[in-house]
Motif scaffolding. Structure first.
Motif, short mmCIF file in Angstrom:
data_model
loop_
_atom_site.label_atom_id
_atom_site.label_comp_id
_atom_site.label_asym_id
_atom_site.label_seq_id
_atom_site.Cartn_x
_atom_site.Cartn_y
_atom_site.Cartn_z
N GLU A 93 0.61 -1.26 -0.15
CA GLU A 93 0.14 0.02 -0.18
C GLU A 93 0.73 1.17 0.06
O GLU A 93 0.44 2.18 -0.35
CB GLU A 93 -0.78 -0.22 1.21
CG GLU A 93 -1.83 -1.27 1.12
CD GLU A 93 -3.12 -0.60 1.55
OE1 GLU A 93 -3.43 0.36 2.36
OE2 GLU A 93 -4.12 -1.36 1.13
N ARG A 94 2.07 1.26 0.20
CA ARG A 94 2.98 2.10 0.28
C ARG A 94 3.56 2.62 -1.14
O ARG A 94 4.14 3.66 -1.21
CB ARG A 94 4.32 2.02 1.24
CG ARG A 94 4.18 1.90 2.61
CD ARG A 94 5.08 1.42 3.49
NE ARG A 94 5.04 1.78 4.84
CZ ARG A 94 4.76 2.70 5.51
NH1 ARG A 94 5.01 3.76 4.90
NH2 ARG A 94 4.55 2.71 6.68
N ILE A 95 3.34 1.80 -2.03
CA ILE A 95 3.69 2.29 -3.52
C ILE A 95 2.87 3.41 -4.07
O ILE A 95 1.38 3.03 -4.27
CB ILE A 95 4.00 0.93 -4.25
CG1 ILE A 95 5.01 -0.14 -3.65
CG2 ILE A 95 4.46 1.49 -5.81
CD1 ILE A 95 5.36 -1.25 -4.39
N LEU A 96 3.60 4.64 -4.28
CA LEU A 96 2.63 5.51 -4.69
C LEU A 96 2.92 5.28 -6.43
O LEU A 96 3.75 5.17 -6.95
CB LEU A 96 3.21 6.85 -4.34
CG LEU A 96 3.17 7.19 -3.06
CD1 LEU A 96 4.03 8.18 -2.68
CD2 LEU A 96 1.67 7.04 -2.75
#
Lengths: 269, 269
Positions: A93-96
């Motif tokens: 979920e941290r990948i933007l």
């Protein structure tokens, strides 16, 4: 003051005043006791700090002698702390969009930032430094955390001069990631000529920003004694301009679209 | 572990973990001793912390009971610290062209910044907070210092969105000092809806920036529970937009050309 009370007062003093040389008579006054009692207290604190992996009390004798608390983490502690951080950063979920990694929550946690500062300060504890230098804005909290353990001032380079900081020296440099020409300024008053400095930043890719700060620091005849970056990005396409640095974590893109990342401990060990 | 060793270990734990509720069994394990010995240790530490003006250990009994260290400075200490800062700021060499005051050296000193943080944290210790909010860049070190004593995360509003922070909410506002329209952004991920927050900044004149943050925070349904500014400027020409705040120092121009400044303690007492 009884021994039990003295131990609390002295422990608090050392934790709040790391890397500060203090003569014994100061503690004799503070605690209203004898030099030999203080000396015994210091032995006890030194032993507990060592056992707990908090560092050591360094004592010097003779005229002007005294004691200095040197924070120095146990290596095993640092490694497990960094491994835990890597685990947290692996959350997909941290990948933007664009393949960037969201880290602001971790770098917004004062306890995490303080631990990161303690790790760098442990690594750089034997270097005589006059200042920690960082570039606005993401490196600022890390720079203060390191500085609070080494008890040296923080100097901040910025993208634009500020009217509240007086005249400044500026340079232009090519940013590695954007390949654009950027400006960096340092107020003239902020750093004495010939200072020994440590550069701290949150992130390094090709090293353009660090090279930029280094060039700007050359205008102040400053010597860069150490470089610490929280995260380094592994980028095989690009040659790194900075070679002598300490990183805590290392991020590599696993697929070319940036949908998966590998996050491992950096070169700090 | 002997009492003398336990007192050192526990003192270190509390200073590094303020405002953190910890149950007694944790300490029983940590020190390999009985609950009643830990209880006596806590009494000793509480008394010394109170005598030294460092705060108190707050204990709760019953199921889930435990202890929490609440840093709270002695008022006399805060006042003398601030008076000393005012003296340093009165140095005429600090006055910059345009009537600005050079403060970056003091705000670059990690010890000074930590003390400022401790003062605000003492003042706001009874407010339940979810985050400290500041605006880049000069408020950042102060915000982390406050946050480290209250153990809450720091959230940073910026002038421009950052690609490394994902999607963000932005507002435009009129800056009091420059009367220009400025933008301020806060990443969507950075703050949960309905948070209770404290705003920390280094400087407030008419209060345009603080009003800007407050409006931006309204987009997150956040409630501003406290506002702390290091320095407020006394400007008789302008009506202040923010009224309920805590300031540590107050700066007024004595002559209209800005060649002389009056620097006195703020409203923190």
């Amino acid at each position: 003051m009884k021994r039990s009370n003295r131990l609390i007062v002295l422990t608090q003093f050392f934790l709040e005043n790391p890397h500060t040389h203090t003569q014994l008579p100061y503690f004799v006054d503070l605690c209203g006791t004898t030099k030999s009692s203080i000396s015994e207290d210091l032995d006890i604190i030194h032993d507990v700090f060592e056992q707990q992996g908090l560092g050591m009390l360094h004592r010097t004798t003779g005229a002007g002698g005294g004691v200095r608390y040197i924070p120095k983490n146990a290596d095993a502690y640092d490694e497990s702390f960094i491994l835990e951080l890597c685990e947290k950063l692996k959350d997909p979920e941290r990948i933007l969009p664009g393949g960037y990694l969201y880290m602001s929550d971790l770098l917004g946690d004062p306890k995490t930032v303080r631990e990161i500062g303690r790790i760098f300060a442990s690594r750089f504890s034997e270097i005589e430094l006059d200042a920690i230098v960082t570039v606005a804005t993401k490196g600022i909290p890390l720079a203060y955390a390191v500085a609070s353990f080494l008890q040296v001032p923080v100097v901040i380079a910025r993208r634009d001069p500020k009217v509240t900081e007086g005249s400044s020296v500026s340079i232009n440099y090519v940013s590695g990631s954007s390949r654009r020409i950027q400006t960096m300024v340092l107020p003239k008053r902020s750093l004495k000529e010939g200072s020994n400095v440590c550069i701290i930043d949150d992130f390094m890719k090709a090293g353009g920003t660090i090279t930029g700060i280094t060039n700007l620091l050359a205008e102040f005849d400053a010597e860069v004694k150490a470089i610490g970056v929280f995260a380094e990005a592994d980028d095989e396409d690009e040659e790194r301009k900075v070679t002598n640095y300490t990183s805590l974590i290392k991020i590599s893109e696993v697929d070319t679209k940036g949908n998966q990342m590998e996050i491992v401990p950096g070169n700090f060990k």
